[in-house]
Write an enzyme that holds these catalytic residues in place. Structure first.
Site, short mmCIF file in Angstrom:
data_model
loop_
_atom_site.label_atom_id
_atom_site.label_comp_id
_atom_site.label_asym_id
_atom_site.label_seq_id
_atom_site.Cartn_x
_atom_site.Cartn_y
_atom_site.Cartn_z
N GLY A 23 0.82 -1.21 0.00
CA GLY A 23 0.00 0.00 0.00
C GLY A 23 0.84 1.25 0.00
O GLY A 23 2.07 1.21 -0.14
N ASP A 26 -7.36 12.50 7.87
CA ASP A 26 -7.43 11.68 6.66
C ASP A 26 -8.17 10.38 6.93
O ASP A 26 -7.70 9.30 6.58
CB ASP A 26 -6.03 11.42 6.12
CG ASP A 26 -6.03 11.00 4.65
OD1 ASP A 26 -7.04 11.27 3.96
OD2 ASP A 26 -5.04 10.42 4.19
#
Length: 809
Positions: free
Chosen positions: A503, A631
């Site tokens: 990721g 976020d």
């Protein structure tokens, strides 16, 4: 006109405004366009441009018509907005109790369309033969015949309440107060087509051209619908909230970039760049507005009007800068401004009779100079006005030149200061001076030759230099965190191979690794080379996440194992989350039916939502000081071996103010589709910004849709908020629920009640204003109730199959 020199006091004021512009964000005015209310307007047919002039106690209207300037009657009236149509423009007098119109073919004689002592109007709009506005308190749209001899323009259905209006050729559209959807009416069927194409989209703004309309959705996406015979709907690629102002003509569309005020246009007879002329290249605008075949802008810095486009040049040759006075960037009001405050120097722009309030929608890069002392408006009776126009231009030019000179000095000084501070700050963070001056283009090439010093002096210094870490506690936490040699982490990840990549985080790529003692870990490596040109950005994100995670320990937060800091390498080592990210389970291409994923049950989805909410609750309510993640998204919610959800990636996090207080951020950061619109456009951060992101995740869990997606190829992207919320409010919940989870049980069952609880809290979380959203503690309480309802339907404490097991909490 009296000549105006640049006196020292004016230079000082101008310099002060340059400093204000460099140190405090201002906000640009809301959307203006053809036919919509603004402080400047274009009139098609005659190529007339009119605006409300600054610097006077009476805000009169001045027009540029047939190559000369003139003041319109009545000369003693103040106006708050103007709008232009076909050979006609109208003005709404200050206060909104009177509406006047002028025919540009008939000597600019004023004609009063509306007067009331009690009912105010707003949202003035003018089409080819209709004038419409909204009653302030009732929200009702009222329309009048634009010119004598024309037939009456139809009114919308009774009962509709509008937030704003805009008009094209034979149609008018508005945004409804109740659900922010688009509703159109009129004689031309193009209005009905535009309405149907916008469909269920929730819109923040809307602007009409001759036969098309564009608007910005509540998710910040620019959407255009209607006639596309010249490419006027072909919006160039843009990110959310990239554009603020819109201006549409007959065959083209233009938009203004939010951050720098630059205009970009598409469509037209010969293609997209027909309206992108060199005269406006690099020119920043406060507002843009359009006629059928030309577009104009209100220039940032001096508030003059510049026009361009094929229709403009066919009439007036190469004249771009109009000899009008400064135009006010918004109406002069006597009421106090909201928390977004007044426009810089607005009292002077209003001639000492009011203030111009900044819009809370969008950002303004520069302040404006003091306006010259304009003469009292007089009705032109002879060609002598032309000489006054020339004098006005000379005066404006002198003031503009002086402002540019003083402004340039201020900008140069400010830039030098910033560069010096940046240089010192970066070099202060480097271990050696050579680290700042020499960048290794290929860090992979000499991993073998690096020597691990075993020292954590650099990172301790980094943490200690952050004024918001409380006392020395952060240093103690970092000292207790395991410090890994770079070589050990390189071996653990097979030299950071592509096969080990799992990721991407806020400042780097994440790899799966296995340490010598057998522990599986996730290793985030700060980006190097061309992808991370600013070492300071990586250093900041690395230091932020390290300092936060060393002091945070909670079962619903991803735990930090250790870190590595060698030369320009920055790595963080986390617990490995075996079951990956929630995003991949919801949106993976293999998840096509109920049996495809463990996530395809309401029990699992509600539990994951509750886990994530508890992690965020810990950050907001139990960390001291509170922490704002900034976020929150489904790809930052990871699942461990037991399918427990944990919040990850703290590279953008900030130690925020106490609950209920605000934090002014230098710039908004986050991910498109999840970022709080209020935070993005106002740079004011609170814990409610995380609540908005959590609300989007809840909608993902409920609908199975991505945060931003396309329903069909060729369709405009739509946010899950504007996709789901209108359907929920309309009582159509079951039409948007994820079918992979199976049919929702009948109303009244425990599982149905649970899902309805989650839906209700999700809708509240994504309210546009933070004050209308719940706290994350309230979200946790609602999700706990929902999960309890589901457990009542199935009293077993665990689920199991051959691949996973989940224990009850």
């Amino acid at each position: 006109m009296k000549k105006l020199g640049l006196q020292p006091s004016r230079i000082a004021v101008a310099l002060a405004f340059v400093v204000v512009a460099l140190t405090s964000p201002s906000l640009r005015w809301a959307v203006h366009a053809l036919g919509s209310a603004a402080t400047a307007a274009a009139v098609s047919g005659t190529g007339t441009v009119c605006g409300i002039v600054a610097g006077q106690r009476t805000q009169g209207i001045q027009c540029f018509h047939s190559n000369r300037t003139l003041w319109v009657r009545p000369s003693n009236a103040s106006f708050e907005s103007v709008a232009g149509g076909d050979n006609l423009f109208c003005g709404l007098r200050s206060g909104g109790f009177s509406l006047l119109c002028w025919d540009t073919l008939s000597g600019f004689l004023p004609r009063r369309l509306y007067y009331s002592k009690t009912v105010r109007l707003t949202a003035l709009t003018v089409g080819d033969d209709q004038v419409c506005a909204v009653e302030v308190n009732a929200g009702i749209a009222r329309c009048w015949r634009g010119q004598r001899g024309k037939s009456l323009f139809p009114a919308p259905e009774a009962g509709w309440k509008f937030r704003t209006l805009t008009s094209g050729s034979g149609f008018t559209c508005g945004i409804l107060e109740s659900n922010s959807r688009v509703l159109c009416w009129g004689r031309d069927p193009i209005g009905a087509l535009i309405q149907s194409q916008f469909g269920n989209s929730s819109m923040w703004s809307l602007v009409a051209g001759e036969s098309h309309a564009c608007g910005i959705s509540v998710a910040g996406i620019l959407i255009c619908q209607g006639n596309n015979d010249h490419g006027q709907l072909d919006v160039p690629f843009s990110s959310a909230f990239e554009f603020s102002e819109l201006a549409l003509g007959a065959k083209f569309s233009c938009a203004m970039r939010r951050r720098n005020g630059l205009a970009v246009c598409w469509g037209g007879e010969t293609g997209r760049f027909e309206y992108d002329y060199n005269v406006v290249e690099g020119l920043s605008f406060e507002a843009i507005f359009a006629g059928l075949d030309f577009v104009c802008g209100l220039v940032t810095g001096n508030l003059t009007v510049t026009c361009w486009g094929p229709g403009w040049y066919n009439r007036l040759g190469l004249l771009n800068n109009l000899p009008l006075g400064m135009i006010i960037p918004g109406p002069c009001l006597h009421d106090p401004c909201s928390r977004c405050g007044p426009f810089p120097n607005s009292n002077a722009l209003c001639g000492g009779s009011g203030n111009i309030c900044r819009s809370c929608q969008v950002g303004l890069p520069f302040a404006v100079p003091l306006p010259p002392a304009f003469p009292s408006p007089s009705i032109p009776s002879s060609p002598s006005n032309d000489s006054e126009t020339v004098s006005s231009k000379r005066t404006l030019s002198r003031l503009s030149i002086g402002f540019v000179i003083v402004g340039s000095v201020g900008v140069l000084a400010g830039t030098c200061t910033i560069v010096y501070c940046f240089w010192c700050g970066v070099c202060g963070l480097c271990r050696k001076k050579s680290d700042c001056s020499e960048q290794n283009p290929n860090p992979e090439a000499h991993l073998e030759s690096r020597v691990h010093t075993g020292s954590n002096i650099g990172i301790l210094r980094l943490v200690s230099e952050r004024s918001y870490w409380s006392g020395s506690s952060s240093l103690k936490h970092v000292e207790r965190t395991e410090n890994f040699p770079l070589e050990e982490l390189a071996i653990a990840t097979n030299r950071f191979s592509h096969e080990n990549m799992v990721g991407r985080g806020s400042f780097g790529i994440v790899y799966k690794g296995k340490l010598p003692d057998g522990r599986e870990v996730a290793i985030k490596r700060g980006e190097t080379g061309a992808r991370m040109k600013k070492f300071q950005e990586k250093e900041t994100a690395f230091g932020s996440e390290l300092a936060l995670l060393t002091r945070l320990h909670h079962k619903h937060l991803v735990g930090l194992v250790g870190y590595c800091q060698e030369d320009d390498e920055r790595l963080l080592v986390y617990e490995y989350m075996r079951n990956g990210a929630l995003h991949d389970h919801l949106h993976g291409k293999d998840n096509v039916e109920r049996s495809s994923s463990v996530m395809n049950s309401w029990k699992m989805r509600v539990r994951v939502a509750l886990d994530a909410a508890r992690g965020i609750e810990y950050l907001h309510s139990y960390a001291v000081p509170p922490i704002i993640h900034r976020d929150i998204k489904s790809s930052n919610i990871l699942l461990d071996t037991n399918w427990t959800a944990r919040v990850s990636d703290f590279g953008l996090s900030l130690m925020g103010p106490e609950a209920g207080q605000e934090y002014t951020s230098s710039r908004a950061v986050g991910t498109v589709g999840y970022i709080d619109p209020e935070y993005y456009v106002m740079n004011v951060l609170t814990t409610k910004s995380d609540v908005y992101g959590l609300g989007v995740v809840l909608l993902e869990l409920l609908t199975g849709r991505r945060a931003v997606f396309k329903e069909e190829d060729g369709m405009a992207p739509i946010g899950v908020v504007e996709y789901a919320v209108p359907a929920v409010l309309a009582g159509e919940l079951r039409t948007v629920l994820d079918r992979r989870v199976g049919q929702l049980p009948p109303r009244g069952t425990e599982e149905a009640r649970a899902v309805e609880l989650v839906v209700n809290v999700a809708v509240r979380c994504v309210n546009l204003e933070g004050k209308d959203r719940p706290t994350v503690g309230e979200v946790v309480a609602e999700l706990e109730r929902a999960l309890a309802f589901i457990w009542e339907d199935n009293s077993h404490g665990s689920l199991s199959n051959s691949t996973y097991s989940i224990s009850s909490e």
